[in-house]
Design a protein around this motif. Sequence first.
Motif, PDB file in Angstrom:
ATOM      1  N   VAL A   1       0.840  -1.201   0.000  1.00 52.59           N
ATOM      2  CA  VAL A   1       0.000   0.000   0.000  1.00 52.59           C
ATOM      3  C   VAL A   1       0.875   1.252   0.000  1.00 52.59           C
ATOM      4  CG1 VAL A   1      -1.698   1.327   1.313  1.00 52.59           C
ATOM      5  CG2 VAL A   1      -1.906  -1.169   1.156  1.00 52.59           C
ATOM      6  N   THR A   2       1.962   1.190   0.798  1.00 47.82           N
ATOM      7  CA  THR A   2       2.888   2.335   0.861  1.00 47.82           C
ATOM      8  C   THR A   2       3.553   2.569  -0.481  1.00 47.82           C
ATOM      9  OG1 THR A   2       3.318   1.893   3.203  1.00 47.82           O
ATOM     10  CG2 THR A   2       4.902   3.287   2.047  1.00 47.82           C
ATOM     11  N   ASP A   3       3.980   1.472  -1.154  1.00 51.89           N
ATOM     12  CA  ASP A   3       4.591   1.599  -2.487  1.00 51.89           C
ATOM     13  C   ASP A   3       3.648   2.311  -3.448  1.00 51.89           C
ATOM     14  OD1 ASP A   3       6.954   0.263  -1.823  1.00 51.89           O
ATOM     15  OD2 ASP A   3       6.073  -1.697  -2.229  1.00 51.89           O
ATOM     16  N   LYS A   4       2.392   1.871  -3.457  1.00 55.69           N
ATOM     17  CA  LYS A   4       1.413   2.449  -4.386  1.00 55.69           C
ATOM     18  C   LYS A   4       1.154   3.915  -4.063  1.00 55.69           C
ATOM     19  CE  LYS A   4      -0.842  -2.003  -5.241  1.00 55.69           C
ATOM     20  NZ  LYS A   4      -2.059  -2.835  -5.018  1.00 55.69           N
ATOM     21  N   LYS A   5       1.068   4.217  -2.769  1.00 50.84           N
ATOM     22  CA  LYS A   5       0.842   5.603  -2.373  1.00 50.84           C
ATOM     23  C   LYS A   5       2.008   6.488  -2.793  1.00 50.84           C
ATOM     24  CE  LYS A   5      -0.064   8.507   1.685  1.00 50.84           C
ATOM     25  NZ  LYS A   5      -0.163   8.566   3.169  1.00 50.84           N
ATOM     26  N   ASN A   6       3.249   5.995  -2.572  1.00 47.48           N
ATOM     27  CA  ASN A   6       4.430   6.767  -2.964  1.00 47.48           C
ATOM     28  C   ASN A   6       4.471   6.989  -4.474  1.00 47.48           C
ATOM     29  OD1 ASN A   6       5.386   7.079  -0.363  1.00 47.48           O
ATOM     30  ND2 ASN A   6       6.717   5.286  -0.440  1.00 47.48           N
TER      31      ASN A   6
ATOM     32  N   GLU B   1       9.858   8.499  -4.001  1.00 49.41           N
ATOM     33  CA  GLU B   1      10.705   7.344  -4.268  1.00 49.41           C
ATOM     34  C   GLU B   1      10.090   6.086  -3.662  1.00 49.41           C
ATOM     35  OE1 GLU B   1      15.289   7.116  -4.214  1.00 49.41           O
ATOM     36  OE2 GLU B   1      14.665   6.539  -2.203  1.00 49.41           O
ATOM     37  N   THR B   2      10.155   4.998  -4.407  1.00 49.78           N
ATOM     38  CA  THR B   2       9.621   3.724  -3.939  1.00 49.78           C
ATOM     39  C   THR B   2      10.735   2.701  -3.777  1.00 49.78           C
ATOM     40  OG1 THR B   2       9.273   2.813  -6.155  1.00 49.78           O
ATOM     41  CG2 THR B   2       7.500   4.178  -5.240  1.00 49.78           C
TER      42      THR B   2
END
Length: 634
Positions: free
Chosen positions: A572-577, A583-584
Motif C-alpha cells: 500500500v505504501t509503495d502504491k501511495k508513494n 521514491e519507492t
Amino acid sequence: MNLETPNNDADNYVDKEIYNCLNLENPKSFFLFAGAGSGKTRSLVNVLIDFKSEYGKQFRLNRKKVAIITYTNAACDEIIHRLKYDPIFSVSTIHSYAWELIKNFNQDIKKWLKINLFSEISKLEDEQSKSRNLQNKTSIDRAKKIESKSKRLKNLDNIIQFRYNPNGDNISKDSLNHSEVVSIAADFIKSKPLMQDLLVCKFPIVLIDESQDTKKELIDAFFELQKNKKDSFSLGLFGDTMQRIYSDGKENLEQGLPQDWIKPVKRMNHRSNKRIITLINNIRQNVDGQKQNPRTEKEQGFVRLFICQRGQNKQEIETLVTRKMSDITQDSLWNSSIDKADVKTLILEHHMAARRMGFLDFFEPLYKEDKLSTGLLDGTLSGANFFTKIILPLVDANETDDKFAIARIVKKNSIYLKRDEIFKNYEQIENIKKANKALSELFSLWNENNDPLLVDILQNISNSGLFPIPDSLIPIAKRTKSEQIIADNLENNEEEDEITDNIIDAWDLALSNPFSQIRQYNNYLSEESKFGTHQGVKGLEYPRVMVILDDEESRGFLFSYDKLFGSKELSVTDKKNMEEGKETGNDRTRRLFYVACSRAEESLAIVAYSDSPEIVTKNALQFGWFEENEIIIV
C-alpha cells in the motif's frame, strides 16, 4: 534498444566543455552526467592537467587550490597519483575537506556545539519529564545520555583546540565526530558570509565526484554558495543519479539546476561488452532514458538470467551456474571456483553477506536505523570502530604474544597514557601499572577459548577506564548491574516509556552478540571476503560477475527484487508513494540492479531465487531486459 554506431572519441567534446567552465575570468558551474564505465575520472584528470598548464603558476603564486572531493580514500589516492601530486590540487574525501574548512574556527564550533547540545539535552529532559519517573531501560539510558551530554557541554569551555581524524574514531573530549564535522561545515558554508569569502578565495573551483551520494545538507550548502558567488566560483558536480545508493544523498540532483549551469553528458561506456551495455540501457530506459554506447573493439559479451525455485541448496546452485557460464562463454575461469577472485559474486544487500559470513545478529539492528546505517557501511560508525580498530587489533596482538603491538595500541588509545593524564598524576609508572592491570582483566574475558559478549567487553573497559568510550555507547557502558538486568529484560517491563530511544535499543541488540561477529564484520568491511554488495562495488569493475538476487536471504526492507520482477505485489505504501511521485522500493532496487550489472566487463550471470519462477520469466521477457534463450530455469 539498438546501440548507436560506436565512436570511441564521441565524448571528447565533454572534456572541453568542462574545461571552459573553469575559466577564472568567466567561471561556470556544471553537472556532468557520467554513467557506469564512462571514463569520468579520466575526464577529470585530463581537464585538470590542461588547467594546470594554463593556471598552475597563477594558482601557486596566489596560494589558491582546486578542491576535488571524492567518496573514498582509494579514489583520492588514485587521482592524486594521476595528477602527479601537484599541490594546486587538494584531493580529499568529504569529511577531510569539511574539516579543512572549519578546523580553525574554534569559537564558532564551540558556539554551534553549545546550541546543538543544549537543544539535545532540552529534548531529552522533556522526554524524561513525560516518563512518569519510570525505572525502565529507556529512562535509565536517557538519564545517562543527559549526564554525558551535560558533561560534554560543561567541558566545552576548557577545549583550546578541537581535534578530528577523518579515518579515526574521535572519542576524546576535544574531538568532533564525523556527522558533526559535516553538519558544522554545511551550516557555516550556508550561513556565514566570512566562510563563503574564505572558501572561494582559497578554492575558487570545487569539483565533487559521486555527487548523487554526497550528503544532502552539504550539497545544498554548496548550491547556496554558488548562487551567492557565481561570478568568482565554479562548482562542478560529477555523477549519475541512477547510481545513487545512500539515503542521505540528494534526490533528483540533476533536476531544478539553475538555467546558467552547463549540463554535459558522457555517452560512451568504455568498460563493458555490448550485450551488457544493452541490458543496463534497458534497465534505466523508463527512468531517465539515458543510454550508452560501447567501444568499437568490444565483443558481444554474455548475459544470462538463472531463475531458481527457493528452497534449493544455494551453494550447489551457484556452483552449477559457474559451470554453465563456463560452457556458455567458453571461459574456463568461470569454472575455477566461486570462492576465488576469478568470479566476483555480488549480493543484493549487506544482510546477505552478514548472514553468509556470520555477523548478521550484530549487523541487522544497527543497519535498520537510518542514523547508523551509513556509518556502519562506510566504516565511520564510532561505536563499531571502537571494537574493530582498538579491541580487535589488541586481541589479535595478545593471541600472537606481540607485546610491541599491544604497547603501541595502548599508548595510542589509552586514557592512562595520554600526556595530560601523566602530567596530572605525576606518576607515569603508576599509570602503566593501572593500564597493565586493566589489560589483564580485559584479556581474561577470552580465557579458555571464550567468545565474550560485546557488552561485557564494553563494560569491562568502562569499569577499568582503559580506553575512552564513544558517546553513543556511554549509556550502555555506564550501567550498573541492576540497570543492566532491567535492560536485558525489556520485554518483561510492564510499564514502558511512550518515547523510546531506538538508537540505544539497536546498540543493545547488537552488543548482546559474541566478539567473533566483530571479526567477521571487519573482514567484510575490509573487503577480505569473496562477496561484494551492489552498494559496495560502485566504481569497480570485474571481467566475470555473478549477481545474486534473493529477497528472503537479504531480509532487506528498502529493496525487493520480487517486487521489481513482479512476483510480489506492491505494498500500500509503495502504491501511495508512486501516486505522490515519491521514491519507492522499486526505484531503489532498480538502481541497485543497474549498479550491479554494470560492474561486468565481459560476462554476467544473474541468479534469481523466487517462489514464482514462471512469473519472473514472463516479466523478464516482457520488460525486454532478456531474450528467451538467455533465461535458464534451474
